[in-house]
Design an enzyme around this catalytic site. Structure first.
Site, mmCIF file in Angstrom:
data_model
loop_
_atom_site.group_PDB
_atom_site.id
_atom_site.type_symbol
_atom_site.label_atom_id
_atom_site.label_comp_id
_atom_site.label_asym_id
_atom_site.label_seq_id
_atom_site.Cartn_x
_atom_site.Cartn_y
_atom_site.Cartn_z
ATOM 1 C CG ASP A 1 -0.009 0.377 6.707
ATOM 2 O OD1 ASP A 1 1.008 -0.347 6.650
ATOM 3 O OD2 ASP A 1 -0.025 1.566 6.330
ATOM 4 C CG ASP B 1 -7.104 4.375 4.587
ATOM 5 O OD1 ASP B 1 -8.340 4.415 4.421
ATOM 6 O OD2 ASP B 1 -6.406 5.377 4.786
ATOM 7 C CG ASP C 1 -4.492 1.703 8.388
ATOM 8 O OD1 ASP C 1 -4.777 0.958 7.420
ATOM 9 O OD2 ASP C 1 -3.707 2.669 8.288
ATOM 10 C CD GLU D 1 -2.423 1.132 2.835
ATOM 11 O OE1 GLU D 1 -3.111 2.109 3.163
ATOM 12 O OE2 GLU D 1 -2.261 0.135 3.562
#
Length: 715
Positions: A572, A576, A574, A499
């Site tokens: 990640d 996103d 999270d 990402e």
């Protein structure tokens, strides 16, 4: 969508592997870590504690091989020695397969008209009970074995009543192997039979003999009568053997989904599932009964979609002792979803019954388009099979007396006679359904959608042709994006899809360029669930990914042309990162599904925490591991929580996330294609109400932030 876990890497020179089982929910991730010793032999191995003796060249040359080396495996010894041959794996899938085998025996009773209710209970102690109201296993003395027929069923391989068509016209399961395999791989098993007004019981156990060798499924006493019975049926309770399986903890959601599917496939059969807990108020129970059968199944799958017509089309018939049931319904989506079964066994790789359905559908609808619709002659001639199946959800259920599968996994039906039988039933069924003036609105909806698909198909063909002509230009667009590897053997190569440029830059510095490629995604890819293939091909991120993998897309995808054996999504931890994982998995599911079914897609798991104290450093990959890790390091530690890959330097990134001898990978698999279809379409659709219901059922809003908890304790 729940994507069930599997194969993980983390091995050292002593060939010890570490496995992680995970349930990935499309919003919430629950991590359960299980450690076990693994005799590693490349891509698989024996999942049990084993001691390996290294054999030198000298020993190899002098070791004799004679009659004394030929072993005779008695009783159920073969099952315990090579459990993978019977249940596929000693991981989570194999563990749950034990349940399916016992349930299948009860379902076979129902499929042949002798059973109307099955109750499956996940007991407080972790054991499983399966109870049915069928005829009950025969209890008479077996003429050859001189023990009860029930004991023969549970202690002898290839013993049962399904080898002729008199007792069971249609059956699934392992055909005389299932009950004995479950017994062999259990710590203990209890059997109760209700038959002819009497109640019988028998118990089995897997125990060590005087030489320390475990004998599986040994009867503790002969089958005995213990009272009267006012009903008929069989009850089996068993505890899987923790000496065989990596974990013996059953997943209630996995069992629930499977039982619901079985209920859909057996019209009118009631299946109850009870999950017992220590506190009575925490226990749960579910009841599945679908009088609509496969029609209800299609409605369930399409719950979050927009159907073109309200009621699914139902077709049934019998040709040459082959029974066929089909339910189908078009939606406004662009993806074709076919789920096929033979004798209640799912065939994810299709087979002759699916081929028969497709050819019958094409012939019937082509005839109707040319002679029974308002389409112009040239428009009708444009339509091909793929056009008729765009947005189509279909469940095909075939029942036959003798089933032939291609391969050992029962994933593809091989009986050649199934093709003409299904084709004949489909052609007749659709012709009758649309005959005269009946269901003309439904027919118009189907043909209008097919015509739209044909036009897009033509536009897509031109786009692909242009892409092929510009192949050198497209490859040049990978310059600056893809950091390729130098290795030429795809079996050793892997690509990390990461990402953003920051994470991409870190991974490029950390990688081993001999076999690891890095592809950063510089923007959020398209949600393909809402787009046609021509729109997908217009997305730059997906064009780059398609070019990097080198195997095409959709119907042109060629699994043999892929450039990398492992495709690893590294994002990640999270919101996103979750969203990008979801989008990429949806893309692979829709347009490169064989990447998943052939085990090429993985999710990389970077550590969540770094615990350090002087020269001691320990990385923690889940909240569940954190307490024990802190205990190991001891007081005076420093705790760092990683919020993204960019927070690690190249050495940390290599040793925690990219080094094959240290890292943790989760292999993405599809255990239940229909449930995966429903979850994908639910989570990635625009149907807000259905999404809310899904979140309410699967969410855990009370999860504690472990870092905050431990920081407060530290203070």
């Amino acid at each position: 969508m729940k994507i069930h876990s599997s194969k993980i890497e983390k091995r050292n020179e002593n060939s010890i592997n570490f496995n992680i089982f995970m349930n990935f929910h499309f919003l919430f991730e629950k991590n359960i870590v299980v450690w076990y010793n693994f005799d590693y032999n490349g891509m698989g191995g024996t999942m049990a504690e084993t001691k390996v003796k290294k054999v030198t060249g000298k020993e190899k040359g002098t070791k004799s091989y004679g009659a004394k080396d030929i072993q005779i495996l008695e009783g159920l010894d073969a099952v315990r020695l090579r459990p993978g041959m019977y249940i596929g794996t000693t991981g989570s899938r194999g563990l749950h397969h034990l349940v399916w085998e016992i349930v299948d025996n009860s379902v076979d009773e129902a499929a042949n008209g002798y059973c109307s209710k099955i109750v499956v209970t996940l007991n407080k102690d972790g054991s499983i009970t399966v109870e049915d109201n069928g005829r009950g296993i025969p209890v008479e003395m077996h003429p050859q074995k001189k023990v009860s027929a029930a004991e023969v069923v549970f202690t002898e391989l290839h013993a049962g009543g399904k080898f002729n068509n008199e007792n069971y016209a249609y059956s699934g399961g392992l055909h005389g192997v299932g009950a004995s395999v479950v017994n062999a791989l259990s710590r203990w098993l209890k059997l109760e039979i209700r038959r002819d007004g009497k109640r019988y019981v028998q118990e089995y156990a897997s125990k060590e003999d005087a030489h320390g060798k475990v004998k599986g499924g040994v009867p503790l006493y002969p089958l005995r009568q213990v009272g009267v019975a006012v009903s008929t049926g069989t009850t089996v309770t068993f505890m899987p053997d923790d000496r065989i399986f990596e974990s013996i903890e059953f997943n209630p959601d996995t069992i629930k989904e499977h039982l619901q599917e079985v209920s859909f496939l057996n019209k009118g059969l009631e299946i109850d599932f009870v999950v017992q807990k220590e506190k009575e108020e925490d226990s749960k129970s579910y009841t599945f009964k679908y009088d609509g059968g496969v029609v209800d199944f299609v409605k369930y799958i399409n719950e979050s979609k927009n159907p073109l017509y309200e009621t699914p089309i139902y077709i049934s018939g019998e040709v040459d002792d082959i029974k066929v049931e089909i339910a189908m319904q078009h939606t406004d989506s662009y993806n074709e979803s076919i789920f096929s079964y033979v004798n209640n066994i799912q065939t994810p790789d299709g087979g002759t019954h699916e081929i028969g359905f497709k050819s019958g559908l094409t012939k019937a609808l082509s005839e109707l388009a040319q002679n029974g619709s308002s389409l112009k002659g040239k428009e009708a001639e444009l339509l091909v099979g793929d056009d008729f199946r765009e947005g189509l959800t279909t469940v095909i259920l075939v029942k036959m007396k003798t089933v032939e599968f291609e391969g050992q996994t029962k994933a593809k039906l091989g009986n050649p006679q199934a093709r003409p039988a299904v084709e004949s039933v489909v052609i007749k069924g659709l012709t009758d359904y649309f005959s005269g003036k009946k269901n003309t609105k439904t027919l118009s909806s189907i043909l209008e959608k097919a015509l739209g698909a044909a036009k897009v198909r033509e536009a897509s063909r031109k786009a692909k042709e242009i892409a092929r002509q510009k192949n050198s230009i497209e490859n040049s667009t990978l310059i600056g994006k893809l950091a390729s590897c130098t290795g030429k053997d795809y079996k050793n190569n892997e690509i990390f899809i990461v990402e953003g440029d920051s994470a991409g830059g870190s991974c490029k510095q950390a990688r081993d360029r001999h076999f690891q490629a890095i592809l950063p995604l510089r923007g959020k890819p398209l949600n393909v669930e809402k787009k046609r293939i021509d729109q997908v091909l217009m997305n730059e991120e997906f064009r780059t990914l398609i070019s990097a993998l080198g195997a095409g897309i959709g119907e042109d995808f060629d699994i043999d042309a892929i450039k990398y054996n492992k495709i690893i999504i590294l994002a990640d931890a999270d919101q996103d990162g979750f969203h990008i994982r979801s989008i990429l998995l949806t893309f692979f599911f829709r347009y490169m599904k064989s990447l998943i079914t052939n085990g090429h897609v993985f999710i990389g798991l970077p550590p969540l925490y770094r615990i350090s104290k002087r020269d001691v450093i320990e990385y923690v990959y889940s909240d569940a591991e954190l307490p024990e890790a802190i205990k190991r390091v001891g007081k005076g530690y420093k705790l760092q929580r990683y919020k993204g890959l960019g927070e690690m330097d190249k050495d940390q990134l290599w040793e925690t996330t990219m080094d094959p001898t240290q890292r943790t990978l989760v292999q993405v698999t599809i255990e239940d294609a229909a449930e995966a279809e429903k979850m994908i379409s639910t989570w990635m659709s625009d149907n807000v109400e259905v999404r809310k219901e899904y979140i309410a059922e699967h969410a855990n809003f009370s999860r504690v932030d472990s870092l905050s908890e431990f920081m407060s304790k530290k203070k």
